[in-house]
Design a protein around this motif. Structure first.
Motif, short mmCIF file in Angstrom:
data_model
loop_
_atom_site.label_atom_id
_atom_site.label_comp_id
_atom_site.label_asym_id
_atom_site.label_seq_id
_atom_site.Cartn_x
_atom_site.Cartn_y
_atom_site.Cartn_z
N MET A 1 37.24 52.29 32.46
CA MET A 1 38.33 51.53 32.99
C MET A 1 38.60 50.35 32.05
SD MET A 1 38.73 49.92 36.85
CE MET A 1 37.31 50.79 37.38
N SER A 2 39.85 50.06 31.82
CA SER A 2 40.20 48.97 30.90
C SER A 2 40.13 47.62 31.61
CB SER A 2 41.62 49.18 30.36
OG SER A 2 42.56 48.94 31.38
N ILE A 3 40.06 46.58 30.81
CA ILE A 3 40.07 45.21 31.35
C ILE A 3 41.34 45.01 32.17
CG2 ILE A 3 40.31 42.79 30.69
CD1 ILE A 3 38.29 43.37 28.44
N GLU A 4 42.45 45.49 31.67
CA GLU A 4 43.73 45.33 32.36
C GLU A 4 43.70 45.99 33.73
OE1 GLU A 4 43.44 46.47 29.11
OE2 GLU A 4 44.00 44.54 28.24
N LEU A 10 41.89 43.66 40.97
CA LEU A 10 41.42 42.42 41.62
C LEU A 10 42.60 41.58 42.09
CD1 LEU A 10 38.37 41.48 39.37
CD2 LEU A 10 38.37 42.62 41.59
N LYS A 11 43.62 41.45 41.24
CA LYS A 11 44.81 40.67 41.62
C LYS A 11 45.53 41.30 42.81
CE LYS A 11 47.59 38.87 38.71
NZ LYS A 11 48.54 38.66 37.60
N GLU A 12 45.72 42.63 42.77
CA GLU A 12 46.40 43.32 43.87
C GLU A 12 45.69 43.14 45.20
OE1 GLU A 12 46.79 47.43 42.72
OE2 GLU A 12 48.43 47.02 41.33
N ASN A 13 44.38 42.94 45.15
CA ASN A 13 43.58 42.79 46.36
C ASN A 13 43.34 41.33 46.73
OD1 ASN A 13 42.52 45.52 47.50
ND2 ASN A 13 42.65 45.76 45.28
N GLY A 14 43.99 40.42 46.01
CA GLY A 14 43.89 39.00 46.34
C GLY A 14 42.54 38.37 46.08
N VAL A 15 41.77 38.95 45.19
CA VAL A 15 40.43 38.42 44.89
C VAL A 15 40.55 37.09 44.15
CG1 VAL A 15 38.32 38.85 43.57
CG2 VAL A 15 39.38 40.71 44.85
N LYS A 16 39.81 36.11 44.64
CA LYS A 16 39.76 34.79 43.98
C LYS A 16 38.41 34.55 43.33
CE LYS A 16 43.84 33.55 45.25
NZ LYS A 16 44.87 33.77 44.30
N LEU A 38 40.04 37.30 33.45
CA LEU A 38 40.08 36.96 34.87
C LEU A 38 40.31 35.46 35.07
CD1 LEU A 38 37.21 39.21 36.24
CD2 LEU A 38 39.66 39.46 36.69
N LYS A 39 39.65 34.68 34.25
CA LYS A 39 39.80 33.22 34.33
C LYS A 39 41.26 32.82 34.09
CE LYS A 39 37.08 29.23 33.08
NZ LYS A 39 35.95 28.72 32.35
N LYS A 40 41.90 33.46 33.10
CA LYS A 40 43.32 33.20 32.82
C LYS A 40 44.19 33.52 34.03
CE LYS A 40 43.26 34.08 27.85
NZ LYS A 40 43.64 35.05 26.82
N GLU A 41 43.75 34.51 34.82
CA GLU A 41 44.52 34.96 35.99
C GLU A 41 44.13 34.19 37.26
OE1 GLU A 41 47.01 37.04 35.87
OE2 GLU A 41 46.75 37.58 33.76
N GLY A 42 43.25 33.20 37.13
CA GLY A 42 42.85 32.39 38.28
C GLY A 42 41.76 33.02 39.14
N ILE A 43 41.06 33.98 38.59
CA ILE A 43 39.96 34.63 39.32
C ILE A 43 38.64 34.15 38.72
CG2 ILE A 43 38.86 36.82 39.95
CD1 ILE A 43 41.67 38.11 39.68
N PRO A 178 35.78 51.66 46.66
CA PRO A 178 36.59 52.89 46.79
C PRO A 178 37.75 52.91 45.80
CG PRO A 178 36.11 51.96 48.94
CD PRO A 178 35.66 50.95 47.92
N GLU A 179 38.43 51.79 45.62
CA GLU A 179 39.55 51.71 44.68
C GLU A 179 39.07 51.95 43.26
OE1 GLU A 179 43.46 51.49 43.69
OE2 GLU A 179 42.67 51.39 45.72
N VAL A 180 37.97 51.30 42.90
CA VAL A 180 37.43 51.46 41.55
C VAL A 180 36.96 52.90 41.34
CG1 VAL A 180 35.57 50.72 40.01
CG2 VAL A 180 36.83 49.01 41.34
N SER A 181 36.35 53.49 42.36
CA SER A 181 35.87 54.86 42.26
C SER A 181 37.01 55.84 41.98
CB SER A 181 35.15 55.29 43.53
OG SER A 181 33.96 54.55 43.68
#
Length: 188
Positions: A1-4, A10-16, A38-43, A178-181
């Protein structure tokens, strides 16, 4: 899986705050680039590690580190992990005063009992007596009474010692496995 892809999920799932652990995350060459993105994206990221490969850059990048010390005694550590604990203890010394470390160990009947955990606690207290120290019972055979008694003893040395206590009333956390799987299966 790529970094993107990871960032997108994570962003789609609202992860902070993302917890990276399971196995040893620091052996992944993509860990630092992922954390930076992730840090750039606020996570924010919390790292769960044995600390052997922990470095200054990683400590600076993450919100916090759960630093697992399996055993203080080197021979016991070798029996448990197959390797010396020299680098683990040296890195713990190096980052103990960073303000980002939570120490942890696992109480294992017949292997890592309270006498060994007291050695770990004395080591931690000699470096930073304010560090939080979590003692987990072995999941497969939890002996809560023995762990709680050990915690009472350890608190005399390291006051911020605890274990996680579940009430059974909370909702399970939103896990992305499950999403990652699904994505992993597409690439396999």
């Amino acid at each position: 899986m790529s970094i993107e892809e990871v960032v997108r999920i994570l962003k789609e799932n609202g992860v902070k705050l993302a917890f990276f652990g399971g196995g040893e995350p620091t052996i992944d060459r993509e860990l630092k680039p992922l954390i930076k993105q992730l840090k750039k994206e606020g996570i924010s990221v919390w790292l769960i590690t044995n600390g052997e490969l922990l470095d200054k850059e990683l400590v600076e990048l993450v919100k916090g580190v759960t630093f697992s010390i399996k055993a203080f005694d080197d021979e016991l550590h070798k029996r448990i992990t197959g390797v010396s604990n020299y680098k683990v203890l040296e890195n713990f010394k190096r980052f103990a005063k960073s303000g980002k470390i939570v120490a942890e160990t696992v109480y294992v009947k017949g292997i890592v009992e309270c006498d060994e955990i007291l050695k770990i606690a004395k080591f931690i207290a000699s470096l930073n007596p304010k560090i939080r120290f979590r003692i987990d019972p072995l999941v497969q055979n939890p002996i809560y009474e023995e762990v709680d008694e050990c915690i009472r003893k350890v608190r005399r040395i390291l006051p911020n010692t605890y274990r996680i206590r579940g009430t059974g009333k909370g909702e399970p956390p939103n896990l992305l496995y499950p999403e990652v799987s699904k994505i992993w299966e597409k690439h396999s």
